[in-house]
Write a protein that holds these residues in place. Structure first.
Motif, PDB file in Angstrom:
ATOM      1  N   VAL A  11     -11.341   0.441   4.692  1.00  0.00           N
ATOM      2  CA  VAL A  11     -10.728  -0.787   4.261  1.00  0.00           C
ATOM      3  C   VAL A  11     -10.916  -2.256   5.197  1.00  0.00           C
ATOM      4  O   VAL A  11     -10.510  -2.230   6.149  1.00  0.00           O
ATOM      5  N   SER A  12     -11.282  -3.142   4.651  1.00  0.00           N
ATOM      6  CA  SER A  12     -10.982  -4.442   5.018  1.00  0.00           C
ATOM      7  C   SER A  12      -9.738  -5.062   5.300  1.00  0.00           C
ATOM      8  O   SER A  12      -8.871  -4.945   4.046  1.00  0.00           O
ATOM      9  N   TRP A  13      -9.074  -5.850   5.573  1.00  0.00           N
ATOM     10  CA  TRP A  13      -8.404  -6.499   5.926  1.00  0.00           C
ATOM     11  C   TRP A  13      -7.929  -7.822   4.536  1.00  0.00           C
ATOM     12  O   TRP A  13      -6.664  -7.660   4.158  1.00  0.00           O
ATOM     13  N   ILE A  16      -6.412  -5.217   3.020  1.00  0.00           N
ATOM     14  CA  ILE A  16      -4.495  -5.473   3.109  1.00  0.00           C
ATOM     15  C   ILE A  16      -3.649  -6.546   2.897  1.00  0.00           C
ATOM     16  O   ILE A  16      -2.479  -5.601   2.436  1.00  0.00           O
ATOM     17  N   GLU A  17      -3.780  -7.498   3.181  1.00  0.00           N
ATOM     18  CA  GLU A  17      -3.610  -8.949   2.441  1.00  0.00           C
ATOM     19  C   GLU A  17      -3.165  -8.514   0.685  1.00  0.00           C
ATOM     20  O   GLU A  17      -2.328  -8.946   0.963  1.00  0.00           O
ATOM     21  N   ARG A  18      -3.768  -8.187   0.340  1.00  0.00           N
ATOM     22  CA  ARG A  18      -4.030  -8.140  -1.257  1.00  0.00           C
ATOM     23  C   ARG A  18      -2.704  -7.512  -1.455  1.00  0.00           C
ATOM     24  O   ARG A  18      -2.237  -7.814  -2.627  1.00  0.00           O
ATOM     25  N   TRP A  19      -3.269  -5.831  -1.331  1.00  0.00           N
ATOM     26  CA  TRP A  19      -1.708  -5.705  -1.228  1.00  0.00           C
ATOM     27  C   TRP A  19      -0.323  -5.529  -1.013  1.00  0.00           C
ATOM     28  O   TRP A  19       0.128  -5.247  -1.732  1.00  0.00           O
ATOM     29  N   ALA A  20      -0.562  -5.843   0.462  1.00  0.00           N
ATOM     30  CA  ALA A  20       1.061  -6.355   0.893  1.00  0.00           C
ATOM     31  C   ALA A  20       1.344  -7.842  -0.370  1.00  0.00           C
ATOM     32  O   ALA A  20       2.979  -7.166  -0.508  1.00  0.00           O
ATOM     33  N   SER A  46       4.042  -2.688   7.820  1.00  0.00           N
ATOM     34  CA  SER A  46       5.289  -2.829   8.117  1.00  0.00           C
ATOM     35  C   SER A  46       5.481  -4.041   8.601  1.00  0.00           C
ATOM     36  O   SER A  46       6.474  -5.039   7.821  1.00  0.00           O
ATOM     37  N   ARG A  47       5.137  -4.520   9.725  1.00  0.00           N
ATOM     38  CA  ARG A  47       4.813  -6.234   9.838  1.00  0.00           C
ATOM     39  C   ARG A  47       4.502  -6.967   9.161  1.00  0.00           C
ATOM     40  O   ARG A  47       4.826  -8.040   9.298  1.00  0.00           O
ATOM     41  N   ILE A  48       3.364  -6.531   8.315  1.00  0.00           N
ATOM     42  CA  ILE A  48       3.470  -7.229   7.876  1.00  0.00           C
ATOM     43  C   ILE A  48       3.793  -7.542   6.278  1.00  0.00           C
ATOM     44  O   ILE A  48       4.406  -8.982   6.004  1.00  0.00           O
ATOM     45  N   VAL A  49       4.008  -6.361   5.835  1.00  0.00           N
ATOM     46  CA  VAL A  49       5.193  -6.764   4.372  1.00  0.00           C
ATOM     47  C   VAL A  49       6.800  -7.556   5.513  1.00  0.00           C
ATOM     48  O   VAL A  49       7.203  -7.834   4.618  1.00  0.00           O
ATOM     49  N   VAL A  93      11.882   1.240   4.095  1.00  0.00           N
ATOM     50  CA  VAL A  93      10.535   2.094   4.824  1.00  0.00           C
ATOM     51  C   VAL A  93       9.323   1.838   4.337  1.00  0.00           C
ATOM     52  O   VAL A  93       9.188   2.158   3.176  1.00  0.00           O
ATOM     53  N   VAL A  94       8.616   2.297   5.527  1.00  0.00           N
ATOM     54  CA  VAL A  94       7.188   0.904   5.301  1.00  0.00           C
ATOM     55  C   VAL A  94       6.251   2.094   5.582  1.00  0.00           C
ATOM     56  O   VAL A  94       6.538   2.213   6.920  1.00  0.00           O
ATOM     57  N   ASP A  95       4.946   3.534   4.815  1.00  0.00           N
ATOM     58  CA  ASP A  95       3.905   3.497   5.673  1.00  0.00           C
ATOM     59  C   ASP A  95       2.865   2.844   4.620  1.00  0.00           C
ATOM     60  O   ASP A  95       2.599   2.127   4.286  1.00  0.00           O
ATOM     61  N   ASP A  96       1.440   3.394   5.368  1.00  0.00           N
ATOM     62  CA  ASP A  96       0.861   2.865   5.427  1.00  0.00           C
ATOM     63  C   ASP A  96       0.089   3.593   3.549  1.00  0.00           C
ATOM     64  O   ASP A  96      -0.118   2.857   3.116  1.00  0.00           O
ATOM     65  N   ILE A  97      -0.016   5.185   3.506  1.00  0.00           N
ATOM     66  CA  ILE A  97      -0.529   5.560   2.678  1.00  0.00           C
ATOM     67  C   ILE A  97       0.743   6.438   2.444  1.00  0.00           C
ATOM     68  O   ILE A  97       1.078   8.011   2.698  1.00  0.00           O
ATOM     69  N   THR A  98       0.513   6.787   0.726  1.00  0.00           N
ATOM     70  CA  THR A  98       1.892   8.606   0.477  1.00  0.00           C
ATOM     71  C   THR A  98       0.495   9.462   0.340  1.00  0.00           C
ATOM     72  O   THR A  98       0.204   9.610  -0.570  1.00  0.00           O
ATOM     73  N   ASP A  99       0.791  10.198   1.403  1.00  0.00           N
ATOM     74  CA  ASP A  99      -1.075  11.051   0.515  1.00  0.00           C
ATOM     75  C   ASP A  99      -0.021  12.871  -0.051  1.00  0.00           C
ATOM     76  O   ASP A  99      -0.393  13.222  -0.821  1.00  0.00           O
TER      77      ASP A  99
END
Length: 215
Positions: A11-13, A16-20, A46-49, A93-99
């Motif tokens: 995954v690229s930065w 990440i920005e686009r998803w945020a 979480s910091r980005i959001v 509540v923030v996480d990277d992925i719901t797996d």
């Protein structure tokens, strides 16, 4: 070469920005008082959001579920609970992925024990086979298209673990072939060599006549 294929994606930065941005757009005008970061994976997201939302209060909660990279490690559990009283607050509540959904579910339940007014959840990615879905997510991934996502904040850790997994007495070329065939993973020679140097320096591998052996 006998193995179970585990496809991966770096995954690229930029992604990440686009998803945020997608998550923040979905949240809209709703105002949260604070963010709960599910560490380790949710620490950077979480910091980005929070930055996008203008939220200064970020608290942490640690769950553990995945042990070795791309390998589930039993049942999820909370290892470091929230220490902050959240009475009356609106919490994201923030996480990277719901797996599997286990870690996020535990984090939400642990957050509710701190008496917030509202609890919502957000993850960049949502795997549709998960036991639960976050309130906000950027992309939905079908169970058939599941893969191991290598996020920028754990790229080196994942590369070390995947290279170790492929280190069964072969050469560097054999390991590169294993990464490609088993994980659909192709990395630069520089990053490949840097990872090997780290593993050797930290006594994770030894090189004997060109053969790579785990220690």
């Amino acid at each position: 070469m006998d193995f179970q294929k585990v496809p991966s994606e770096v995954v690229s930065w930029e992604e990440i920005e686009r998803w945020a941005e997608i998550i923040v757009e979905k949240i809209g005008d709703f105002k949260f008082d604070c963010v709960i970061s599910v560490i380790r994976g949710g620490l950077v997201p979480s910091r980005i959001v929070a930055d996008y939302l203008g939220i200064k209060d970020i608290f942490t909660l640690k769950t553990e579920h995945w042990g070795i990279t791309a390998t589930p490690d039993g049942k999820a559990r909370v290892t470091y609970p929230i220490v902050k009283d959240l009475t009356g607050q609106s919490v994201l509540v923030v996480d990277d992925i719901t797996d599997t959904g286990q870690s996020l579910g535990l984090a939400i339940e642990a957050t509710k024990q701190k008496n917030p007014r509202i609890v919502k959840s957000a993850t960049f990615l949502y795997i549709k086979k998960a036991a639960m879905a976050p309130d906000y997510f950027a992309e939905e991934i079908s169970a058939e298209n599941w893969k191991w996502f290598i996020f920028p904040w754990n790229r080196r850790e994942d590369l070390r673990n995947l290279i170790l997994d492929c280190s069964n007495g072969g050469t560097k070329e054999d390991i590169a072939s294993c990464l490609a065939l088993k994980y659909d993973l192709y990395i630069s020679r520089r990053e490949f060599d840097e990872t090997f140097s780290w593993l050797e320096h930290h006594s994770k591998i030894r090189i004997d006549n060109g053969k790579i052996l785990k220690i």
